[in-house]
Every structure is written in structure tokens, then in C-alpha cells.
Design an enzyme around this catalytic site. Structure first.
Site, PDB file in Angstrom:
ATOM      1  N   GLU A 157     -20.279 124.865 -12.469  1.00  0.00           N
ATOM      2  CA  GLU A 157     -19.860 125.894 -11.510  1.00  0.00           C
ATOM      3  C   GLU A 157     -18.490 126.461 -11.891  1.00  0.00           C
ATOM      4  O   GLU A 157     -17.583 125.723 -12.264  1.00  0.00           O
ATOM      5  CB  GLU A 157     -19.808 125.266 -10.114  1.00  0.00           C
ATOM      6  CG  GLU A 157     -19.427 126.256  -9.041  1.00  0.00           C
ATOM      7  CD  GLU A 157     -19.627 125.690  -7.645  1.00  0.00           C
ATOM      8  OE1 GLU A 157     -20.698 125.098  -7.377  1.00  0.00           O
ATOM      9  OE2 GLU A 157     -18.700 125.833  -6.838  1.00  0.00           O
ATOM     10  N   HIS A 171     -23.648 132.659  -6.735  1.00  0.00           N
ATOM     11  CA  HIS A 171     -23.710 132.170  -5.354  1.00  0.00           C
ATOM     12  C   HIS A 171     -23.694 133.405  -4.462  1.00  0.00           C
ATOM     13  O   HIS A 171     -23.125 134.438  -4.833  1.00  0.00           O
ATOM     14  CB  HIS A 171     -22.484 131.338  -5.001  1.00  0.00           C
ATOM     15  CG  HIS A 171     -22.374 130.047  -5.760  1.00  0.00           C
ATOM     16  ND1 HIS A 171     -21.748 128.946  -5.244  1.00  0.00           N
ATOM     17  CD2 HIS A 171     -22.797 129.699  -6.992  1.00  0.00           C
ATOM     18  CE1 HIS A 171     -21.792 127.958  -6.128  1.00  0.00           C
ATOM     19  NE2 HIS A 171     -22.410 128.391  -7.207  1.00  0.00           N
ATOM     20  N   ARG A 186     -23.956 129.683   3.600  1.00  0.00           N
ATOM     21  CA  ARG A 186     -23.369 130.379   4.747  1.00  0.00           C
ATOM     22  C   ARG A 186     -21.951 130.826   4.417  1.00  0.00           C
ATOM     23  O   ARG A 186     -21.571 131.957   4.674  1.00  0.00           O
ATOM     24  CB  ARG A 186     -23.326 129.439   5.963  1.00  0.00           C
ATOM     25  CG  ARG A 186     -22.802 130.121   7.211  1.00  0.00           C
ATOM     26  CD  ARG A 186     -22.395 129.130   8.263  1.00  0.00           C
ATOM     27  NE  ARG A 186     -21.167 128.444   7.908  1.00  0.00           N
ATOM     28  CZ  ARG A 186     -20.555 127.574   8.691  1.00  0.00           C
ATOM     29  NH1 ARG A 186     -21.053 127.273   9.871  1.00  0.00           N
ATOM     30  NH2 ARG A 186     -19.429 126.991   8.306  1.00  0.00           N
ATOM     31  N   LYS A 212     -33.372 124.825   5.889  1.00  0.00           N
ATOM     32  CA  LYS A 212     -33.189 125.637   4.673  1.00  0.00           C
ATOM     33  C   LYS A 212     -34.341 125.396   3.702  1.00  0.00           C
ATOM     34  O   LYS A 212     -34.797 126.315   3.024  1.00  0.00           O
ATOM     35  CB  LYS A 212     -31.856 125.288   4.001  1.00  0.00           C
ATOM     36  CG  LYS A 212     -30.654 125.585   4.872  1.00  0.00           C
ATOM     37  CD  LYS A 212     -29.343 125.501   4.112  1.00  0.00           C
ATOM     38  CE  LYS A 212     -28.754 124.131   4.062  1.00  0.00           C
ATOM     39  NZ  LYS A 212     -27.325 124.118   3.685  1.00  0.00           N
ATOM     40  N   HIS A 224     -24.414 118.613 -11.193  1.00  0.00           N
ATOM     41  CA  HIS A 224     -23.824 119.959 -11.125  1.00  0.00           C
ATOM     42  C   HIS A 224     -22.313 119.745 -11.072  1.00  0.00           C
ATOM     43  O   HIS A 224     -21.797 119.168 -10.105  1.00  0.00           O
ATOM     44  CB  HIS A 224     -24.321 120.678  -9.860  1.00  0.00           C
ATOM     45  CG  HIS A 224     -23.728 122.040  -9.648  1.00  0.00           C
ATOM     46  ND1 HIS A 224     -24.202 123.165 -10.256  1.00  0.00           N
ATOM     47  CD2 HIS A 224     -22.698 122.445  -8.856  1.00  0.00           C
ATOM     48  CE1 HIS A 224     -23.493 124.219  -9.865  1.00  0.00           C
ATOM     49  NE2 HIS A 224     -22.570 123.802  -9.014  1.00  0.00           N
TER      50      HIS A 224
HETATM   51  P1  FAD Z   1     -25.305 125.894   6.691  1.00  0.00           P
HETATM   52  O1  FAD Z   1     -26.447 125.252   5.997  1.00  0.00           O
HETATM   53  O2  FAD Z   1     -25.578 127.093   7.518  1.00  0.00           O
HETATM   54  O3  FAD Z   1     -24.603 124.764   7.573  1.00  0.00           O
HETATM   55  C1  FAD Z   1     -23.333 124.983   8.171  1.00  0.00           C
HETATM   56  C2  FAD Z   1     -23.211 124.173   9.479  1.00  0.00           C
HETATM   57  O4  FAD Z   1     -24.080 124.726  10.466  1.00  0.00           O
HETATM   58  C3  FAD Z   1     -23.628 122.700   9.359  1.00  0.00           C
HETATM   59  O5  FAD Z   1     -22.793 121.959  10.213  1.00  0.00           O
HETATM   60  C4  FAD Z   1     -25.064 122.676   9.853  1.00  0.00           C
HETATM   61  O6  FAD Z   1     -25.431 121.433  10.423  1.00  0.00           O
HETATM   62  C5  FAD Z   1     -25.062 123.801  10.905  1.00  0.00           C
HETATM   63  N1  FAD Z   1     -26.337 124.541  10.930  1.00  0.00           N
HETATM   64  C6  FAD Z   1     -27.051 124.963   9.867  1.00  0.00           C
HETATM   65  N2  FAD Z   1     -28.141 125.662  10.269  1.00  0.00           N
HETATM   66  C7  FAD Z   1     -28.103 125.685  11.625  1.00  0.00           C
HETATM   67  C8  FAD Z   1     -28.942 126.267  12.613  1.00  0.00           C
HETATM   68  N3  FAD Z   1     -30.027 126.976  12.289  1.00  0.00           N
HETATM   69  N4  FAD Z   1     -28.610 126.103  13.921  1.00  0.00           N
HETATM   70  C9  FAD Z   1     -27.503 125.389  14.266  1.00  0.00           C
HETATM   71  N5  FAD Z   1     -26.657 124.816  13.356  1.00  0.00           N
HETATM   72  C10 FAD Z   1     -26.953 124.974  12.055  1.00  0.00           C
HETATM   73  N6  FAD Z   1     -18.615 128.592   0.017  1.00  0.00           N
HETATM   74  C11 FAD Z   1     -18.359 129.876  -0.306  1.00  0.00           C
HETATM   75  O7  FAD Z   1     -17.751 130.594   0.477  1.00  0.00           O
HETATM   76  N7  FAD Z   1     -18.744 130.385  -1.506  1.00  0.00           N
HETATM   77  C12 FAD Z   1     -19.434 129.661  -2.407  1.00  0.00           C
HETATM   78  O8  FAD Z   1     -19.764 130.175  -3.481  1.00  0.00           O
HETATM   79  C13 FAD Z   1     -19.740 128.306  -2.093  1.00  0.00           C
HETATM   80  N8  FAD Z   1     -20.446 127.526  -2.937  1.00  0.00           N
HETATM   81  C14 FAD Z   1     -20.821 126.266  -2.563  1.00  0.00           C
HETATM   82  C15 FAD Z   1     -21.660 125.526  -3.397  1.00  0.00           C
HETATM   83  C16 FAD Z   1     -22.069 124.253  -3.028  1.00  0.00           C
HETATM   84  C17 FAD Z   1     -22.980 123.487  -3.938  1.00  0.00           C
HETATM   85  C18 FAD Z   1     -21.624 123.683  -1.805  1.00  0.00           C
HETATM   86  C19 FAD Z   1     -22.032 122.291  -1.405  1.00  0.00           C
HETATM   87  C20 FAD Z   1     -20.797 124.411  -0.972  1.00  0.00           C
HETATM   88  C21 FAD Z   1     -20.399 125.704  -1.321  1.00  0.00           C
HETATM   89  N9  FAD Z   1     -19.599 126.495  -0.485  1.00  0.00           N
HETATM   90  C22 FAD Z   1     -19.304 127.797  -0.832  1.00  0.00           C
HETATM   91  C23 FAD Z   1     -19.087 125.949   0.771  1.00  0.00           C
HETATM   92  C24 FAD Z   1     -20.024 126.274   1.957  1.00  0.00           C
HETATM   93  O9  FAD Z   1     -20.114 127.660   2.140  1.00  0.00           O
HETATM   94  C25 FAD Z   1     -19.447 125.607   3.189  1.00  0.00           C
HETATM   95  O10 FAD Z   1     -19.612 124.209   3.089  1.00  0.00           O
HETATM   96  C26 FAD Z   1     -19.949 126.129   4.529  1.00  0.00           C
HETATM   97  O11 FAD Z   1     -19.134 125.552   5.555  1.00  0.00           O
HETATM   98  C27 FAD Z   1     -21.385 125.779   4.869  1.00  0.00           C
HETATM   99  O12 FAD Z   1     -22.287 126.463   4.105  1.00  0.00           O
HETATM  100  P2  FAD Z   1     -23.852 126.044   4.145  1.00  0.00           P
HETATM  101  O13 FAD Z   1     -24.553 127.004   3.303  1.00  0.00           O
HETATM  102  O14 FAD Z   1     -24.000 124.612   3.849  1.00  0.00           O
HETATM  103  O15 FAD Z   1     -24.137 126.307   5.699  1.00  0.00           O
END
Ligand code: FAD
Length: 293
Positions: free
Chosen positions: A14, A73, A103, A161, A262
Site C-alpha cells: 500500500e 482505494h 467508508r 460488506k 498486505h
Molecule cells: P465501515 O465498514 O462502514 O465501518 C465503520 C464503522 O461503522 C464500524 O464501527 C462498523 O461496525 C460500523 N458499521 C458498518 N456498517 C454499518 C451499518 N450498515 N450500520 C451501522 N453501523 C455500521 N481510510 C481512508 O480515508 N482512505 C483509505 O484509503 C483507507 N484505506 C484503508 C485500507 C485498509 C486496509 C484499512 C483497514 C483501512 C483503511 N482506511 C482508509 C481507514 C478506514 O477508512 C477507517 O478505518 C474508517 O473508520 C472505517 O472504514 P470502513 O470501510 O471499515 O467502514
């Protein structure tokens, strides 16, 4: 770990899009060194709220012009459907076939969550807009997401997801292998059956790592924290200890059946190359290629 052992192991790196010309120059050097290790792909982060949009596009363009497999991403918080649609079509027209769908975390003061409150909404939208064109990775949290209501709910949300169409997951980094193994078992019990690749953060700078870990909910075990603190300004000592600890973590994960690694490279090649070499990955990958050919 049974569900993970059946997958072929994949290795990816990454990157983040640099802010300056000097950062871009350093990235070019790192990518040249890391590309020699022949990862499956390089991924490029995308700042939440579109804050790095143009720089992410430029970094993706550059990697592709070098003939490097690239996985952008895409974070959805604060974005509109039209904006995400436009980005998806941009990438599809460019020939991109894989995305990491997230997200993101809205920078403070930048407004509400927009039309995609959670990553499962983004995955659903990508599938609705582009069918099976993209192979979609999502984030997973063996030590749980810091905003999760509780561990069980976080797992249910992770499953959303997968049910929305994610093909694979990459974990947040962790230093406790048992957290990953236990997470995989919990996923198996929920019927989640996709590769869940451990995200690996090399340890090179204690202050920065402690800041990141507090923000993203990754735990630095006490024995590692104490040792790192004991090195004070001895950066070379921190690096050597970090390489040893992370090599052992990776070795244990791979031996127990993790479907690859990764690496969060932080745009630096040195620590990743050393860990890679300690694990004998070039050797084993080439053996795999020879067997396959
Ligand atoms: P989600 O899966 O939406 O989860 C976020 C929170 O909401 C969790 O607490 C979950 O339990 C809750 N939740 C999820 N779905 C629901 C639902 N339907 N109803 C109610 N609650 C729900 N950030 C960036 O800005 N840019 C990047 O490029 C980036 N790359 C990343 C790559 C990796 C591999 C990882 C692990 C993280 C990365 N992040 C990045 C950080 C990430 O965006 C943050 O951790 C963010 O806070 C959560 O994103 P998520 O996609 O996991 O969110």
C-alpha cells in the site's frame, strides 16, 4: 483458520499519494525497489471527503504508466452518488479491475456522512453500477473498529460488506496474531468465506506508530511498547527490533494459513524489503511461478 488455508497466498503493497514533488521522487525510488519483489499489486489510498482525489488519480496514472498492477482505494464518506459514479467510470475506462472500498473518516468540520454512511452502501453501489467488473476488497478489524458498538455488532457489520459483494478483505494492522486467528474463527462461524489478508505495518518510528495506533484502535502490546520506548532516540535500534518482531508475526500468520500479506509501506521500501527477505518470500514466490509454468 481452515477457511483461509484454501486460498492462494497473495502479497501486496500500500502507498499513499505524495503531497510534494520531493515526496513523489521518494515514492518513485521506493516503488522501483518494491516492484522488484513482484507483489500482486500496489494499492493507493484515497483521503476521506475526496481530499486526495487528484493526487490519488495522479499516483494511479503514474503506476499504470510504469506497467504496475494498481488497486485504487475509494472512500465514500461525504461523497455523492454522482461523484462516486464518475470515479468508478474513470477507473473502469482506465482498465482498473480492482478497488479497495472504504467508508473513510470524515475530516472534522467537513460536514455529514453524505449519501454513503457505511462501506457496505458503497460496495452495494459499485455492484449496482458496474456489476462484476471490479474485484472489491474491504477493510476488516481483528481488534475491532474503534467506533464499533461492540465486537459482535462489528462482525455483523463486516458481514454486511461481504453480503453486499466484497470479494476479499484486508485487515487493519495488529501485532497480536491471536486476535487475527480468533477473528477468522468468528468469521467462519458467521459463514463469511472470503480471503482475509492481514495488513502488516512495519515498525520504524515509535512516536508515529503510537499516534496511528491510538487513532485506529490497533493495540501495540505492552512488551513491544516498553521495548520501543527503551530505545529513546536510537532509530536504528527501533528499526532492527521492529523488523525482528514483524518478521516473526508474518511468519506465524503465514504458517497458520493466512492467505498472504498486505504491507502498509508508508512509501518506504527498506523495512518491507528486509521483512520480505527474512521470510524468504522471493524464493518461495519464484518456486511457485516455476511450478506453475
Ligand atoms: P465501515 O465498514 O462502514 O465501518 C465503520 C464503522 O461503522 C464500524 O464501527 C462498523 O461496525 C460500523 N458499521 C458498518 N456498517 C454499518 C451499518 N450498515 N450500520 C451501522 N453501523 C455500521 N481510510 C481512508 O480515508 N482512505 C483509505 O484509503 C483507507 N484505506 C484503508 C485500507 C485498509 C486496509 C484499512 C483497514 C483501512 C483503511 N482506511 C482508509 C481507514 C478506514 O477508512 C477507517 O478505518 C474508517 O473508520 C472505517 O472504514 P470502513 O470501510 O471499515 O467502514
Amino acid at each position: 483458520m481452515k477457511s483461509q488455508q484454501k486460498y492462494q497466498k497473495t502479497f501486496s503493497f500500500e502507498l499513499f499519494p505524495p503531497k510534494t514533488a520531493e515526496g513523489m521522487e521518494k515514492l518513485r525510488v521506493s516503488v522501483r525497489e518494491l516492484a522488484a519483489l513482484q507483489p500482486l499489486y500496489f494499492s493507493v489510498t484515497y483521503g476521506a471527503g475526496g481530499s486526495t482525489r487528484e493526487r490519488t488519480f495522479a499516483t494511479v496514472d503514474w503506476l499504470r504508466s510504469e506497467g504496475i498492477a494498481t488497486t485504487p482505494h475509494l472512500s465514500c464518506v461525504g461523497a455523492t452518488r454522482d461523484q462516486v459514479r464518475e470515479t468508478l467510470h474513470h477507473y473502469r475506462n482506465q482498465g482498473i479491475q480492482r478497488l479497495v472500498a472504504l467508508r473513510g473518516d470524515m475530516p472534522s468540520g467537513m460536514g455529514g456522512p453524505g449519501e454513503f454512511p457505511h462501506a457496505n452502501d458503497l460496495v452495494e453501489f459499485i455492484r449496482a453500477e458496474t456489476g462484476d467488473h471490479f474485484y472489491i476488497d474491504v477493510a476488516a478489524y481483528p481488534e475491532f473498529h474503534p467506533q464499533a458498538f461492540d465486537a459482535a455488532t462489528d462482525l455483523v457489520n463486516f458481514k454486511r460488506k461481504v453480503d453486499a459483494g466484497a470479494n476479499e478483505a484486508i485487515t487493519q494492522y495488529f501485532y497480536n496474531a491471536d486476535a487475527y486467528f480468533y477473528f477468522i474463527e468468528s468469521c467462519e462461524k458467521q459463514g463469511i468465506d472470503i480471503p482475509i489478508v492481514p495488513g502488516i505495518m512495519p515498525i520504524t518510528n515509535y512516536t508515529q506508530l503510537a499516534r496511528f495506533s491510538d487513532a485506529c484502535g490497533s493495540e501495540i502490546p505492552r512488551w513491544i511498547r516498553q521495548r520501543l520506548q527503551g530505545y529513546h532516540d536510537d532509530l536504528a535500534g527501533i528499526r532492527e527490533f521492529g523488523i525482528e518482531v514483524v518478521t516473526q508475526l508474518c511468519r506465524r500468520l503465514l504458517e497458520q494459513g493466512a492467505p498472504g500479506l498486505h504491507f502498509y509501506t508508508m512509501n518506504q521500501s527498506r523495512a518491507v524489503s528486509r521483512i520480505w527477505s527474512n521470510l524468504g518470500l522471493s524464493h518461495s514466490l519464484h518456486e511457485g511461478h516455476e511450478e506453475a509454468s
